[in-house]
Design a protein around this motif. Structure first.
Motif, PDB file in Angstrom:
ATOM      1  N   SER A  40      -5.237  15.780   6.244  1.00 50.31           N
ATOM      2  CA  SER A  40      -5.471  16.059   4.721  1.00 50.31           C
ATOM      3  C   SER A  40      -4.989  17.389   4.429  1.00 50.31           C
ATOM      4  O   SER A  40      -4.210  18.000   5.041  1.00 50.31           O
ATOM      5  CB  SER A  40      -6.839  15.839   4.789  1.00 50.31           C
ATOM      6  N   THR A  84       1.633   9.970  -0.513  1.00 47.84           N
ATOM      7  CA  THR A  84       0.373   9.134   0.038  1.00 47.84           C
ATOM      8  C   THR A  84       0.453   9.736   1.206  1.00 47.84           C
ATOM      9  O   THR A  84       1.015  10.912   1.678  1.00 47.84           O
ATOM     10  CB  THR A  84       1.053   8.085   0.183  1.00 47.84           C
ATOM     11  N   SER A  85      -1.358   9.554   1.880  1.00 43.27           N
ATOM     12  CA  SER A  85      -1.607  10.667   3.084  1.00 43.27           C
ATOM     13  C   SER A  85      -1.083   9.450   4.295  1.00 43.27           C
ATOM     14  O   SER A  85      -1.955   8.706   4.019  1.00 43.27           O
ATOM     15  CB  SER A  85      -2.985  11.222   3.215  1.00 43.27           C
ATOM     16  N   GLY A 126      -7.675  12.900  -3.556  1.00 44.84           N
ATOM     17  CA  GLY A 126      -7.875  13.598  -2.174  1.00 44.84           C
ATOM     18  C   GLY A 126      -8.089  13.781  -1.533  1.00 44.84           C
ATOM     19  O   GLY A 126      -8.209  12.953   0.316  1.00 44.84           O
ATOM     20  N   THR A 132     -10.987  11.367  -0.280  1.00 44.88           N
ATOM     21  CA  THR A 132     -11.000  10.350   0.860  1.00 44.88           C
ATOM     22  C   THR A 132     -10.755  11.010   2.670  1.00 44.88           C
ATOM     23  O   THR A 132     -10.793   9.820   3.744  1.00 44.88           O
ATOM     24  CB  THR A 132      -9.904   9.570   0.500  1.00 44.88           C
ATOM     25  N   ALA A 133     -10.153  11.622   2.328  1.00 44.21           N
ATOM     26  CA  ALA A 133     -10.262  13.091   3.724  1.00 44.21           C
ATOM     27  C   ALA A 133     -11.793  12.890   4.322  1.00 44.21           C
ATOM     28  O   ALA A 133     -11.485  12.335   5.702  1.00 44.21           O
ATOM     29  CB  ALA A 133      -9.388  13.937   3.341  1.00 44.21           C
ATOM     30  N   LEU A 188     -13.003  10.083   5.743  1.00 42.07           N
ATOM     31  CA  LEU A 188     -11.911   9.093   6.870  1.00 42.07           C
ATOM     32  C   LEU A 188     -12.809  10.403   8.141  1.00 42.07           C
ATOM     33  O   LEU A 188     -12.905   9.153   9.187  1.00 42.07           O
ATOM     34  CB  LEU A 188     -11.127   9.302   7.172  1.00 42.07           C
ATOM     35  N   HIS A 220      -4.844   6.758   1.526  1.00 42.81           N
ATOM     36  CA  HIS A 220      -5.129   7.086   3.420  1.00 42.81           C
ATOM     37  C   HIS A 220      -4.689   6.470   3.992  1.00 42.81           C
ATOM     38  O   HIS A 220      -4.818   5.386   3.678  1.00 42.81           O
ATOM     39  CB  HIS A 220      -5.728   8.418   3.946  1.00 42.81           C
ATOM     40  N   TYR A 221      -3.605   6.182   4.943  1.00 45.09           N
ATOM     41  CA  TYR A 221      -3.063   5.762   6.790  1.00 45.09           C
ATOM     42  C   TYR A 221      -3.627   6.366   7.808  1.00 45.09           C
ATOM     43  O   TYR A 221      -2.907   7.050   8.267  1.00 45.09           O
ATOM     44  CB  TYR A 221      -2.277   4.750   5.980  1.00 45.09           C
ATOM     45  N   VAL A 222      -3.839   5.498   8.366  1.00 44.19           N
ATOM     46  CA  VAL A 222      -4.605   6.262   9.409  1.00 44.19           C
ATOM     47  C   VAL A 222      -4.666   5.055  10.266  1.00 44.19           C
ATOM     48  O   VAL A 222      -5.354   4.575  10.568  1.00 44.19           O
ATOM     49  CB  VAL A 222      -6.276   6.791   9.857  1.00 44.19           C
TER      50      VAL A 222
END
Length: 625
Positions: A515, A509-510, A345, A348-349, A352, A165-167
């Motif tokens: 998510s 990738t997110s 996935g 990780t969401a 975050l 994840h990239y935020v």
């Protein structure tokens, strides 16, 4: 004041609370109360009370949001600043609203529940702390550039499952220098890399790109982790924009679970166990890049069912809190988010959502992996060499790929390769009327690719369909497969032929806080729809798969509409989901050999146009799309 009037006052006060307020009860989160703003946000609906969240608010009943409600209801710990993004109809028009939500556990006669207080923050999400509104164009451009420089997808491997994840920061007009990468090595090891460059903007993005390229090239060249970090450290010392960047590298043996990890000024990896606890990897690493420090190497093990988490410091650094506080909070969040046997996935969401709340003051990257209890099983089957089997073959391959969570590109490419190769066997391996079978196998190769093998026991007849040859009116199947695959191998025996295609397989990738898995369209349908729009000349809108099982239907429709190609007509391929060599051959014959050539159109990006471009037959199109 009597009891009735007191109740009325309390009801009015509840209705007037700023923001949307919902009260849920029970494990299904049944709505037992909603104030005026909550009802207005849902279009002033009156039927929301007494119904589960999944019925009333399907937008809320997804992944991390339900997990948050369940977590608060179960553990009783208040959650403040959760970030929810919901479609709403405050004035009848569908809009998207971003909410900051506080959750607290409450008791109710019907059971334990949760009170949710949501405040819209849409107008504030693009505001800096002291700089005023962020120009949307500038921010969007920078984020698009950051996305282009980061991996859009991760390799799909048989022994491990990956997620990233990239935020972006919600208060910074420019993207930062947070980055990640996954490198599959010749040794069979997997390198997981996370880095962070000081600053924001194009300089940070350029530095991030340079460091990512250098560490990737160093690891692929076969040098040790220490040797690769030495190269990167020396390079980082040469420019101000790369100096003091941080970096973490983990080498994972997917077979044994052995870990080798180190870092340069970067937070340590975290390992979530199957008992709900999380531990920090043993001390290793050194000073940031460009300082000449020699980092220590740590070793450990990742057991099946455990989750390894790498991240950048934006996940744990908060104003007024120490890094130790952030690490402790992250350990709790990871322990509660991870469920052994699940995909990384969603975990990780959830991490975050819990750690970033309404957003982060800095960019955040999270890269996670888990070892599977057993390797992904290949899909293996055989079918009669009959055209009617094609749809079923594509369906089985597609379902296997969907279970792997691959990208839309992979989900479109691999079934098409299989369909073309099986079609070739059906058409050319066995004499007409002679029974035969086609064997299909697809397996992950351990390097981020899939190997598809199509085998028969027939004697290929010379001509258009012979492996390796191509004639003007046929043989497009192998050409399409060869162009789509990274590698195509053909083994011809005295009795039978085996074709093996290898191509990369990736999982998306997110980017951003959204998510959940992408909704992918599978190429399964056996039916073809041909619609005459009633125009003059006739326009035939084609929808569905065009393969050996449906091409006859399409031929008949075109010939009927154009009176045997003696009058003009338009064939619109925009809705075609699959165009195999049988369909390509039909289009070639109609456009090259007909008395009056039908006008074939296919918009840019659609499945049919992509296949015609791959086979270098885009000149068959008569449009300007």
């Amino acid at each position: 004041m009597d009891v009735d009037s007191s109740a009325a006052v309390r009801s009015a006060a509840f209705d007037d609370i700023p923001g949307a307020v919902w009260q849920f009860t029970g494990p299904d989160h049944v709505v037992v109360a909603a104030n005026r703003e909550a009802r207005v946000a849902l279009g002033a609906r009156a039927d929301i009370l007494g119904r589960p969240i999944a019925d009333v608010l399907p937008e809320l009943a997804t992944g991390s949001i339900v997990d948050q409600l369940t977590d608060v209801r179960t553990h009783g710990e208040q959650l403040c600043g959760a970030r929810w993004q919901l479609p709403a109809r405050p004035h009848g028009e569908l809009v998207e609203v971003h909410y900051s939500v506080d959750l607290v556990r409450l008791s109710h006669p019907d059971g334990t529940g949760v009170l949710a207080h949501a405040r819209p923050v849409t107008s504030a999400t693009r505001m800096g702390p002291a700089t005023g509104p962020v120009p949307a164009g500038s921010r969007d451009t920078m984020l698009a550039l950051a996305r282009a420089l980061l991996p859009e997808a991760l390799p799909v491997l048989p022994d491990v499952m990956l997620a990233a994840h990239y935020v972006p920061a919600n208060s910074e007009p420019h993207a930062g220098g947070d980055w990640f990468d996954v490198v599959t090595l010749r040794s069979g090891l997997i390198a997981l890399v996370v880095g962070d460059v000081v600053g924001h903007g194009t300089g940070a993005l350029a530095a991030m790109s340079e460091l990512r390229a250098l560490i990737r090239e160093s690891l692929l060249s076969g040098v040790s982790v220490a040797g690769a970090l030495g190269r990167v450290d020396r390079y980082a010392a040469t420019t101000a924009r790369t100096r003091t960047a941080t970096l973490a590298v983990v080498l994972l043996d997917p077979a044994s679970g052995e870990l080798t990890y180190t870092g340069c000024g970067h937070p340590p990896p975290l390992i979530c166990s199957d008992d709900g606890t999380a531990r920090t990897a043993a001390a290793a690493g050194g000073a940031p890049l460009g300082t000449g420090s020699v980092p220590m190497i740590g070793r450990g093990r990742l057991d099946p069912g455990e989750l390894l988490v790498l991240y950048t410091d934006g996940l744990i650094e908060r104003p007024g809190h120490t890094v130790s506080d952030g690490l402790a909070q992250l350990a709790i969040a990871c322990g509660r988010a991870w469920r052994p046997g699940a995909a990384p996935g969603p975990a990780t969401a959830r991490i975050l959502d819990r750690m970033t709340g309404t957003g982060s003051h800095d960019d955040v990257v999270v890269l996670a992996t888990t070892r599977l209890p057993k390797p992904v099983a290949p899909v293996e089957f055989d079918v009669p060499a009959q055209p009617r089997e094609l749809a079923g073959v594509r369906g089985r391959i597609t379902r296997w790929l969907e279970d792997l969570g691959v990208t839309a590109d992979s989900l479109g490419t691999v079934p098409l390769i299989v369909s073309e190769l099986v079609s070739n066997c059906i058409e050319h391996a066995y004499p007409v009327g002679e029974p035969g079978r086609v064997r299909v196998t697809a397996r992950l190769d351990g390097r981020g690719g899939v190997r598809v093998t199509i085998a028969d026991d027939g004697s290929w007849r010379p001509g258009a369909g012979t492996p390796g040859r191509r004639a003007p009116h046929g043989g497009f199947g192998l050409a399409v497969a060869r162009d789509l695959a990274d590698r195509l191998e053909i083994e011809t025996r005295q009795r039978g032929t085996t074709v093996t295609a290898t191509c990369a397989l990736q999982r998306p990738t997110s980017f951003g806080l959204r998510s959940g898995r992408r909704h992918l369209t599978a190429l399964r349908g056996p039916g073809l729809t041909v619609t005459d729009t009633g125009a003059d000349p006739p326009v035939l809108a084609i929808a569905g798969p065009v393969d050996v099982t449906t091409v006859g239907e399409l031929r008949s429709a075109i010939l009927h509409a154009t009176a045997g190609c003696t009058r003009p007509g338009v064939v619109d391929l925009a809705g075609v989901t699959l165009l195999t060599s049988a369909g390509v051959r039909l289009l070639y014959e109609l456009t090259e050999s007909s008395q009056v050539t039908p006008r074939v159109i296919a918009p840019a990006g659609c499945a049919a146009r992509s296949v015609l471009e791959l086979t270098r037959l885009e000149h068959l199109l008569r449009d300007t799309s």
